[in-house]
Design an enzyme around this catalytic site. Structure first.
Site, PDB file in Angstrom:
ATOM      1  N   LYS A  47      17.927  19.369  22.038  1.00 13.29           N
ATOM      2  CA  LYS A  47      18.081  20.193  20.761  1.00 13.29           C
ATOM      3  C   LYS A  47      19.064  19.606  19.757  1.00 13.29           C
ATOM      4  O   LYS A  47      18.900  19.674  18.720  1.00 13.29           O
ATOM      5  CB  LYS A  47      18.204  21.584  20.948  1.00 13.29           C
ATOM      6  CG  LYS A  47      17.214  22.729  21.359  1.00 13.29           C
ATOM      7  CD  LYS A  47      17.165  23.717  20.734  1.00 13.29           C
ATOM      8  CE  LYS A  47      16.009  24.416  20.766  1.00 13.29           C
ATOM      9  NZ  LYS A  47      16.016  25.601  22.230  1.00 13.29           N
TER      10      LYS A  47
HETATM   11  N1  GLU Z   1      13.250  29.192  25.632  1.00 14.16           N
HETATM   12  C1  GLU Z   1      13.013  28.000  26.579  1.00 14.16           C
HETATM   13  C2  GLU Z   1      13.455  26.544  26.013  1.00 14.16           C
HETATM   14  O1  GLU Z   1      13.506  26.914  24.589  1.00 14.16           O
HETATM   15  C3  GLU Z   1      11.579  27.921  26.966  1.00 14.16           C
HETATM   16  C4  GLU Z   1      11.127  28.805  28.171  1.00 14.16           C
HETATM   17  C5  GLU Z   1       9.768  28.602  28.627  1.00 14.16           C
HETATM   18  O2  GLU Z   1       9.049  28.174  28.237  1.00 14.16           O
HETATM   19  O3  GLU Z   1       9.522  29.195  29.791  1.00 14.16           O
HETATM   20  O4  GLU Z   1      13.711  25.788  26.655  1.00 14.16           O
END
Ligand code: GLU
Length: 281
Positions: A255
């Site tokens: 990110k």
């Molecule tokens: N919130 C998680 C992320 O942004 C993804 C979770 C999922 O897809 O199970 O990496």
């Protein structure tokens, strides 16, 4: 049963090419199946999530041509459901409170008598320092951990799951769950907020998700999710772990790698079609 999938971003940074691939792939697979595409904002980590990132992510997804059902589930609104799951697992005798800091764990895990497997999906495998503590003695500042050996042994048979992505289908096995994953955290220290493994399982069931489509970086966490589903009596979706989008040096995008942010490509005049081409769709 229809095809229901979701994209579940955490608003802790910009949407980059890797996320765009995940969202587009899930959306395309739902459309090809006449299914539904849902969105979920995974914002339990209040220290790192911001409303600005959330707004930017929604804007980028709409720009990419995606549409989703409303209302969007936000994890920060769903605390009661996570607390209920914790209470249920606690009453089953499968949880214990833990007061260890990262430093405590690092020191204990590096002691010579510990086993060969040091790293699990969440980093250092917990060495079990607080495992003797009674669930009833939990204080507000403690984390909550799953006693993996007890959890595994409480089930008559270990569940299996289907993965249609780049990993083969899997059956959970006792040894690796205990030695290579161990006693994972289900609620965090100090804030008491639900950890990812718990909230994702509760919410995939609440949203009646039939297909979880996400990056291969999360494949090693899936046995934890499938185990929690079995313990909580929730259905196990079909998983599809897809290849990761890598940068020019072959490194996985993070990110914080803002050079691959969708917002930046947009500012440079790229079209949604260009993004699709860049991720190989
Ligand atoms: N919130 C998680 C992320 O942004 C993804 C979770 C999922 O897809 O199970 O990496």
């Amino acid at each position: 049963m229809g095809f229901v999938t979701r994209f579940a971003p955490s608003p802790t940074g910009q949407l980059h090419l890797g996320h765009a691939y995940s969202a587009l792939l899930a959306h395309d697979m739902a459309q090809a199946d006449g299914g539904r595409f849902l969105l979920r904002i995974e914002d339990t980590d209040t220290a790192r999530c911001t409303p600005e990132f959330e707004t930017q992510i929604l804007d980028d997804l709409a720009w990419l041509g995606l549409s989703w059902e409303t209302p969007v589930l936000r994890q920060s609104d769903n605390k009661a459901a996570y607390d209920a799951a914790i209470t249920r697992l606690g009453n089953m005798g499968l949880l214990y409170p833990c007061s260890c800091t990262r430093g405590d764990i690092r020191r204990a895990a590096s002691a010579p008598q510990e086993g060969a497997h040091l790293l699990g999906p969440d980093g250092l495998i917990y060495p079990g320092t607080c495992r003797h503590r009674a669930w009833e003695d939990r204080t507000d500042t403690d984390a909550v951990r799953l006693d993996m050996a007890r959890a595994v042994d409480s089930l008559r048979a270990l569940p299996h799951y289907v993965d249609t992505g780049i990993h083969p289908a899997s059956r959970l096995t006792r040894g690796p769950l205990i030695q290579e994953i161990g006693d994972v955290v289900l609620a965090r220290r100090d804030t008491g907020t639900a950890a990812y493994h718990l909230s994702v399982v509760v919410d995939d069931a609440a949203q009646a998700i039939t297909h979880v489509i996400r990056g291969a970086d999360l494949a090693s966490a899936t046995p934890i999710h499938v185990l929690l589903q079995a313990l909580l009596g929730l259905p196990t979706p079909t998983y599809h772990h897809h290849r990761l989008i890598r940068d020019d040096d072959g490194k996985r995008l993070a990110k914080r790698d803002d050079s691959r942010a969708i917002a930046l490509y947009r500012a440079e005049g790229a079209t949604p079609k260009d993004i699709r081409r860049m991720v190989g769709l």
